[in-house]
Scaffold this motif. Sequence first.
Motif, PDB file in Angstrom:
ATOM      1  N   LYS A  98       0.827  -1.207   0.000  1.00 51.02           N
ATOM      2  CA  LYS A  98       0.000   0.000   0.000  1.00 51.02           C
ATOM      3  C   LYS A  98       0.861   1.256   0.000  1.00 51.02           C
ATOM      4  O   LYS A  98       0.399   2.326  -0.324  1.00 51.02           O
ATOM      5  CB  LYS A  98      -0.909   0.005   1.233  1.00 51.02           C
ATOM      6  N   ALA A  99       2.083   1.098   0.433  1.00 55.32           N
ATOM      7  CA  ALA A  99       2.931   2.265   0.589  1.00 55.32           C
ATOM      8  C   ALA A  99       3.782   2.448  -0.655  1.00 55.32           C
ATOM      9  O   ALA A  99       4.479   1.539  -1.068  1.00 55.32           O
ATOM     10  CB  ALA A  99       3.823   2.087   1.808  1.00 55.32           C
ATOM     11  N   SER A 100       3.685   3.619  -1.232  1.00 50.13           N
ATOM     12  CA  SER A 100       4.616   3.904  -2.316  1.00 50.13           C
ATOM     13  C   SER A 100       4.775   5.421  -2.409  1.00 50.13           C
ATOM     14  O   SER A 100       4.168   6.169  -1.647  1.00 50.13           O
ATOM     15  CB  SER A 100       4.111   3.326  -3.640  1.00 50.13           C
ATOM     16  N   LEU A 101       5.604   5.837  -3.345  1.00 50.22           N
ATOM     17  CA  LEU A 101       5.813   7.258  -3.587  1.00 50.22           C
ATOM     18  C   LEU A 101       5.589   7.504  -5.068  1.00 50.22           C
ATOM     19  O   LEU A 101       5.718   6.606  -5.888  1.00 50.22           O
ATOM     20  CB  LEU A 101       7.251   7.660  -3.227  1.00 50.22           C
ATOM     21  N   ASP A 102       5.255   8.738  -5.403  1.00 52.97           N
ATOM     22  CA  ASP A 102       5.225   9.104  -6.811  1.00 52.97           C
ATOM     23  C   ASP A 102       5.827  10.502  -6.911  1.00 52.97           C
ATOM     24  O   ASP A 102       5.728  11.293  -5.970  1.00 52.97           O
ATOM     25  CB  ASP A 102       3.781   9.076  -7.352  1.00 52.97           C
ATOM     26  N   ALA A 103       6.464  10.778  -8.042  1.00 54.14           N
ATOM     27  CA  ALA A 103       7.092  12.092  -8.182  1.00 54.14           C
ATOM     28  C   ALA A 103       6.844  12.644  -9.585  1.00 54.14           C
ATOM     29  O   ALA A 103       6.736  11.871 -10.548  1.00 54.14           O
ATOM     30  CB  ALA A 103       8.588  11.991  -7.926  1.00 54.14           C
ATOM     31  N   VAL A 104       6.731  13.956  -9.671  1.00 56.20           N
ATOM     32  CA  VAL A 104       6.741  14.632 -10.976  1.00 56.20           C
ATOM     33  C   VAL A 104       7.690  15.819 -10.872  1.00 56.20           C
ATOM     34  O   VAL A 104       7.969  16.315  -9.774  1.00 56.20           O
ATOM     35  CB  VAL A 104       5.339  15.136 -11.412  1.00 56.20           C
ATOM     36  N   VAL A 105       8.170  16.264 -12.033  1.00 58.68           N
ATOM     37  CA  VAL A 105       9.122  17.372 -12.067  1.00 58.68           C
ATOM     38  C   VAL A 105       8.542  18.438 -12.981  1.00 58.68           C
ATOM     39  O   VAL A 105       8.051  18.127 -14.069  1.00 58.68           O
ATOM     40  CB  VAL A 105      10.477  16.886 -12.609  1.00 58.68           C
ATOM     41  N   ASP A 106       8.578  19.690 -12.516  1.00 61.28           N
ATOM     42  CA  ASP A 106       8.059  20.740 -13.398  1.00 61.28           C
ATOM     43  C   ASP A 106       9.197  21.371 -14.197  1.00 61.28           C
ATOM     44  O   ASP A 106      10.367  20.996 -14.048  1.00 61.28           O
ATOM     45  CB  ASP A 106       7.257  21.779 -12.609  1.00 61.28           C
ATOM     46  N   GLY A 107       8.841  22.323 -15.019  1.00 61.39           N
ATOM     47  CA  GLY A 107       9.799  22.923 -15.928  1.00 61.39           C
ATOM     48  C   GLY A 107      10.980  23.584 -15.230  1.00 61.39           C
ATOM     49  O   GLY A 107      12.055  23.721 -15.808  1.00 61.39           O
ATOM     50  N   GLN A 108      10.765  24.026 -13.960  1.00 59.84           N
ATOM     51  CA  GLN A 108      11.878  24.670 -13.264  1.00 59.84           C
ATOM     52  C   GLN A 108      12.723  23.653 -12.509  1.00 59.84           C
ATOM     53  O   GLN A 108      13.594  24.014 -11.739  1.00 59.84           O
ATOM     54  CB  GLN A 108      11.347  25.678 -12.247  1.00 59.84           C
ATOM     55  N   GLY A 109      12.421  22.385 -12.662  1.00 56.93           N
ATOM     56  CA  GLY A 109      13.206  21.372 -11.954  1.00 56.93           C
ATOM     57  C   GLY A 109      12.731  21.122 -10.543  1.00 56.93           C
ATOM     58  O   GLY A 109      13.392  20.425  -9.775  1.00 56.93           O
ATOM     59  N   ARG A 110      11.590  21.694 -10.160  1.00 55.11           N
ATOM     60  CA  ARG A 110      11.045  21.394  -8.838  1.00 55.11           C
ATOM     61  C   ARG A 110      10.486  19.977  -8.850  1.00 55.11           C
ATOM     62  O   ARG A 110       9.860  19.551  -9.824  1.00 55.11           O
ATOM     63  CB  ARG A 110       9.927  22.380  -8.478  1.00 55.11           C
ATOM     64  N   VAL A 111      10.718  19.253  -7.738  1.00 52.98           N
ATOM     65  CA  VAL A 111      10.220  17.876  -7.660  1.00 52.98           C
ATOM     66  C   VAL A 111       9.038  17.842  -6.693  1.00 52.98           C
ATOM     67  O   VAL A 111       9.142  18.337  -5.563  1.00 52.98           O
ATOM     68  CB  VAL A 111      11.332  16.925  -7.181  1.00 52.98           C
ATOM     69  N   PHE A 112       7.916  17.306  -7.143  1.00 56.61           N
ATOM     70  CA  PHE A 112       6.737  17.137  -6.289  1.00 56.61           C
ATOM     71  C   PHE A 112       6.631  15.664  -5.935  1.00 56.61           C
ATOM     72  O   PHE A 112       6.532  14.821  -6.828  1.00 56.61           O
ATOM     73  CB  PHE A 112       5.467  17.589  -7.022  1.00 56.61           C
ATOM     74  N   ILE A 113       6.664  15.389  -4.629  1.00 58.62           N
ATOM     75  CA  ILE A 113       6.643  13.986  -4.208  1.00 58.62           C
ATOM     76  C   ILE A 113       5.349  13.703  -3.455  1.00 58.62           C
ATOM     77  O   ILE A 113       5.031  14.371  -2.474  1.00 58.62           O
ATOM     78  CB  ILE A 113       7.839  13.665  -3.279  1.00 58.62           C
ATOM     79  N   LEU A 114       4.631  12.707  -3.938  1.00 59.21           N
ATOM     80  CA  LEU A 114       3.400  12.292  -3.257  1.00 59.21           C
ATOM     81  C   LEU A 114       3.695  11.057  -2.412  1.00 59.21           C
ATOM     82  O   LEU A 114       4.240  10.074  -2.918  1.00 59.21           O
ATOM     83  CB  LEU A 114       2.317  11.966  -4.296  1.00 59.21           C
ATOM     84  N   ASP A 115       3.336  11.144  -1.132  1.00 61.52           N
ATOM     85  CA  ASP A 115       3.485  10.005  -0.225  1.00 61.52           C
ATOM     86  C   ASP A 115       2.108   9.352  -0.096  1.00 61.52           C
ATOM     87  O   ASP A 115       1.167   9.956   0.427  1.00 61.52           O
ATOM     88  CB  ASP A 115       3.988  10.525   1.131  1.00 61.52           C
ATOM     89  N   THR A 116       1.956   8.129  -0.585  1.00 65.63           N
ATOM     90  CA  THR A 116       0.611   7.532  -0.620  1.00 65.63           C
ATOM     91  C   THR A 116       0.119   7.124   0.767  1.00 65.63           C
ATOM     92  O   THR A 116      -1.055   6.829   0.939  1.00 65.63           O
ATOM     93  CB  THR A 116       0.582   6.286  -1.520  1.00 65.63           C
ATOM     94  N   VAL A 117       1.012   7.079   1.734  1.00 61.09           N
ATOM     95  CA  VAL A 117       0.570   6.704   3.078  1.00 61.09           C
ATOM     96  C   VAL A 117      -0.066   7.892   3.787  1.00 61.09           C
ATOM     97  O   VAL A 117      -1.148   7.798   4.362  1.00 61.09           O
ATOM     98  CB  VAL A 117       1.745   6.136   3.892  1.00 61.09           C
ATOM     99  N   THR A 118       0.608   9.033   3.718  1.00 63.19           N
ATOM    100  CA  THR A 118       0.079  10.203   4.425  1.00 63.19           C
ATOM    101  C   THR A 118      -0.758  11.083   3.508  1.00 63.19           C
ATOM    102  O   THR A 118      -1.499  11.931   3.976  1.00 63.19           O
ATOM    103  CB  THR A 118       1.221  11.062   4.982  1.00 63.19           C
ATOM    104  N   GLY A 119      -0.617  10.902   2.190  1.00 63.06           N
ATOM    105  CA  GLY A 119      -1.338  11.763   1.256  1.00 63.06           C
ATOM    106  C   GLY A 119      -0.709  13.146   1.141  1.00 63.06           C
ATOM    107  O   GLY A 119      -1.305  14.056   0.577  1.00 63.06           O
ATOM    108  N   SER A 120       0.498  13.312   1.663  1.00 62.63           N
ATOM    109  CA  SER A 120       1.090  14.644   1.605  1.00 62.63           C
ATOM    110  C   SER A 120       1.935  14.797   0.345  1.00 62.63           C
ATOM    111  O   SER A 120       2.454  13.825  -0.197  1.00 62.63           O
ATOM    112  CB  SER A 120       1.937  14.894   2.851  1.00 62.63           C
ATOM    113  N   ILE A 121       2.008  16.016  -0.101  1.00 65.26           N
ATOM    114  CA  ILE A 121       2.795  16.321  -1.297  1.00 65.26           C
ATOM    115  C   ILE A 121       3.891  17.290  -0.886  1.00 65.26           C
ATOM    116  O   ILE A 121       3.616  18.355  -0.329  1.00 65.26           O
ATOM    117  CB  ILE A 121       1.897  16.933  -2.391  1.00 65.26           C
ATOM    118  N   ARG A 122       5.132  16.893  -1.112  1.00 59.46           N
ATOM    119  CA  ARG A 122       6.275  17.743  -0.764  1.00 59.46           C
ATOM    120  C   ARG A 122       6.798  18.405  -2.024  1.00 59.46           C
ATOM    121  O   ARG A 122       6.912  17.764  -3.061  1.00 59.46           O
ATOM    122  CB  ARG A 122       7.415  16.905  -0.185  1.00 59.46           C
ATOM    123  N   VAL A 123       7.150  19.660  -1.896  1.00 55.63           N
ATOM    124  CA  VAL A 123       7.732  20.371  -3.028  1.00 55.63           C
ATOM    125  C   VAL A 123       9.207  20.578  -2.724  1.00 55.63           C
ATOM    126  O   VAL A 123       9.557  21.199  -1.721  1.00 55.63           O
ATOM    127  CB  VAL A 123       7.022  21.715  -3.251  1.00 55.63           C
TER     128      VAL A 123
END
Lengths: 191, 454, 343
Positions: free
Chosen positions: C311-336
């Motif tokens: 059930k636990a995983s992470l997902d990430a996307v990167v925007d044009g400025q190189g910022r990384v958005f990380i989604l934590d599927t356990v807590t539902g939080s998104i880190r920039v």
Amino acid sequence: MSHPAPNPSSVSRRQFLREGMRLAAMTGAGAFVGLSSGRTGAREHYVWQIDPTKCVYCGNCATACVLKPSAVKCVQAYEICGYCDLCTGYFVPEPNALNTGAENQVCPTAAIERKFIEDPYYEYNIIESRCIGCAKCVEGCTRFGNGSFYLQVRHDRCVNCNECSIARVCAGDAFRRVPASNPYFLKTSAH
Amino acid sequence: MRALFPRSLFPALMGLLAALAGAASEMRFPPPEFETDYTMPGITTPPPRSLAMEYVDTALLVTALGLAAWLVHRRRSRRGLVALSVFSLVYFGFIRTGCICPIGAPQNVALGMFDPGYTIPLTALAFFLVPLVFSLFWGRTFCAAVCPHGALQDLVLIKPVKVPLWIEQGLGIVPFIFLGLGIWLAATGTAFIICRYDAFIPLFRMNGSVFGLALGGIFLAAALFIGRPFCRFLCPYGALLRLGSIVSRKAVRITPDYCTQCRLCEHSCPFGAIREPVKLPVTPNALAPERRRLTWLILALPVLIAGGAWLGSKLSVAAAKMHPTVALAEQFLAGDKAPAPATALPTPETRALGRAAETAPELIAAASEVRRRLGIGGWWFGGWVGLVIGARLISLSLRPNRTDFEPDRGACYACGRCYLACPNERVRVGLITPAEAAALQAHAPVPRPDVKTS
Amino acid sequence: MNFRRPFNPSRRRFLTETARASLGLALFAGARTARSATAVNPFAYDVRKYETTDPKLIAYRQVTAFKCPLPDARRLCLVGTDRLAVAAGNKVALLDRTSGASSAEIPLNNPVRCVTEGPDGSLYAGLRDHVEVFDAQGKRRATWPGFAGRPWISSLAVNAEFAFIADAGNRVVYRCDLTGKAINHIGNRDRDRGIPGFVLPSPFLEVELHPDGLLRVTNPGRHLIEAYTFEGDRATAWGRPSMGIEGFSGCCNPVALAILPDGRFVTCEKGLPRVKVYSQLGEFESVVAGVESFPENAKVGSGEKPGDGVKASLDAVVDGQGRVFILDTVTGSIRVMVRNQAG
Ligand code: SF4
Ligand code: SF4
Ligand code: SF4
Ligand code: SF4
Ligand code: SF4
């Protein structure tokens, strides 16, 4: 030669008391049976089982069972196993090589059998006579893999203690009494 | 194909399982599709002992009890009782390995009464009730030859030494207290201590913890010389059977004919159950001090009960520590969860504390509920102990009404050893002639009613 | 003649013995309950030394974090220039990229497993066995046909011509036209073409479009990132298993992939939840966020928090400025996360 009772009235009084108390006890027992059988579900007996979703791999299953070795064993839910080459339930975190060398195995008693099926899949079987129920492989499998290894009380071994002595110390509070007709938690695939 | 899989495998586990199945079906991912014709082994589920066997056990219990009652009261055969004991020891002991046995069953009854989540199984109820009902009619026939614990101790008794009556009486209240304690702790779901300190189950299983096996060894060694030490000084079910036996319809008689007071049977009971006849005082006035004492004791009984109850309520705080939930909640609240350094390996304690942190509100609520119930139970338990002590004191002051040598109704295990000690009984069953009996009685020990044998 | 004797043992003696016996019993019980210091679990599964990251390797810092307002967040993607879309439960949530404020929710009938934005601004949502297409306003434009077999769609990538659909259940990536019709299958095991096939113990198969014109697909069971042409030829592959920071941990990692504007890779792992940067050639470069950044996630399946690791995983996307958005599927939080100036 037998002596006459010195105090006949007292004897009969005692007799009377005794009769009365017996009657009361019988009534009590009857009422009790009525009361208990009025509650449903009493037909079945219970056995102990582990709820794998609550187990926290504390190691007590290996040490606290009244039986040595424990009646708790690891089981393999083949349906949800990934058949991984690098099985984290089988191999220590940083194995020297992916082979069956004892130093590469998580299991302290080498109770897991690794069997080649086809490239790149391997089947993992628990050799129950060797497994001591320590949950080490369970943690490895559940943390990184699919949780197809999990602990269960094996009822061909368990002597079904009135109070399971592992239940008393289970760190995850995972033990519970389950009806004997449905004595296992089965992990199955959704497909 | 998907629909074929049973979603909830444990209808009886309701909510919990629904949650599990729901979560499982969400994320469960199919195994690989193999190219070779590999067939996936299924998980094996060896079944527990079948319900049918439980019924067989119950039937055997009833049969054995009936047989024992017949052997004690009709056949009056020690030899038959020994044979039945051997059977019971082998079947109920070594084959069935105990659980659930009548000795522990009061706990199941208590749990069934107070825990809505636990319904006592019929067979456990039968194991609890049937020997008790038999005791109301025929005395402790269960102890005589059906209980494997009793049978084991009885069969190994080789050289009985006499236990002084005061020890007998003093330690004799332990089973009652143990019974109360067992019920108190079981009813609150704290522990099954009767099972925990059962001396012989590890021996029957020939497997167990060092503590359990050592306890069994100690009791077994003691049983070589002290008749049935577990039965007399610990067995909580024996306490119940003793009560039943006191009011039983039929009591064990050393001889059904007549007692000539020859004292030949006096030492034949290895359990000190045979009581002498009691002579009446010459004048009724001699009874006056005894009556006074009795009055005082009866008046003191409520005080004893109240005092016990108060002490018991204090004890509940300590008892709560035996409850895993309370113990964990306390440890958690005490905050001694000393954040383990990242390099330290987990212990069962740290794992449990981790769970406590996850579920703190429920855990604390559950713990305080257990505490509350233990507190209420503590009053009852303490009161019970007061009652037991008071009742024992009163019974010690009561003047029994005995004209013959007779087994004490409560203490007699109906083992049948004393039967053939009586010459009149030997005549009755045709072992000796009345003349031989008279000769025996002539050599009988001189009655010395003023000296206590010890 | 002492007639009391025969039936009446001394009461005093009885009392003292009772007191003595209860004292003994209490002591015994006390001794048994007194807990001895418990030994360490000798059977612990020990990965503790991999749970801390050398601070010198961490090249990113967190600028902000917010929580996905919906439960069961699974995957995320960029929308436009200032928003994120999160596949959560039966919905797609649109969030502001800097504040996390929810601007819209698109309800679907079944759990949404992944979401991505096409070049024209439409949103593609992957359900278990099919894809649904929405316009930028959240209106459903099309429902593509489902796939046969045991579909379990886990990732999408869309360019102006094609949609690439990763189906973890069938262990394949489909190249479809923009009506959802499959053109060819990518990654199916084929010894003649040198394609080993995807090994997926758990439902994590991710496809990404790389600026070099090739596809990048994770192959977690083999601990690889593989490059494929659109036609399905396997070009290159890199990655190796290791609990150590430079490798992919456990039985099946990485679980997610993102591509930096300059073509380098951001990988996400589960079990030891960590996000790392690899060069275009697959050399380990730096850490975006280590295990210590995801304590809740790391606990799942580790025994500190029971439950299935899957059930636990992470997902990430990167925007044009190189910022990384990380989604934590356990807590539902998104880190920039942004790159440290120094690093
Ligand atoms: S690691 Fe422990 S639980 Fe797993 S198979 Fe070996 S002995 Fe059994
Ligand atoms: S009930 Fe007894 S035998 Fe069975 S697992 Fe528990 S302690 Fe072991
Ligand atoms: S005692 Fe409980 S938590 Fe510990 S390994 Fe056994 S089931 Fe798991
Ligand atoms: S006193 Fe208890 S242990 Fe002894 S025979 Fe009776 S029931 Fe069994
Ligand atoms: S039957 Fe006789 S010998 Fe046996 S316990 Fe009773 S009194 Fe004692």
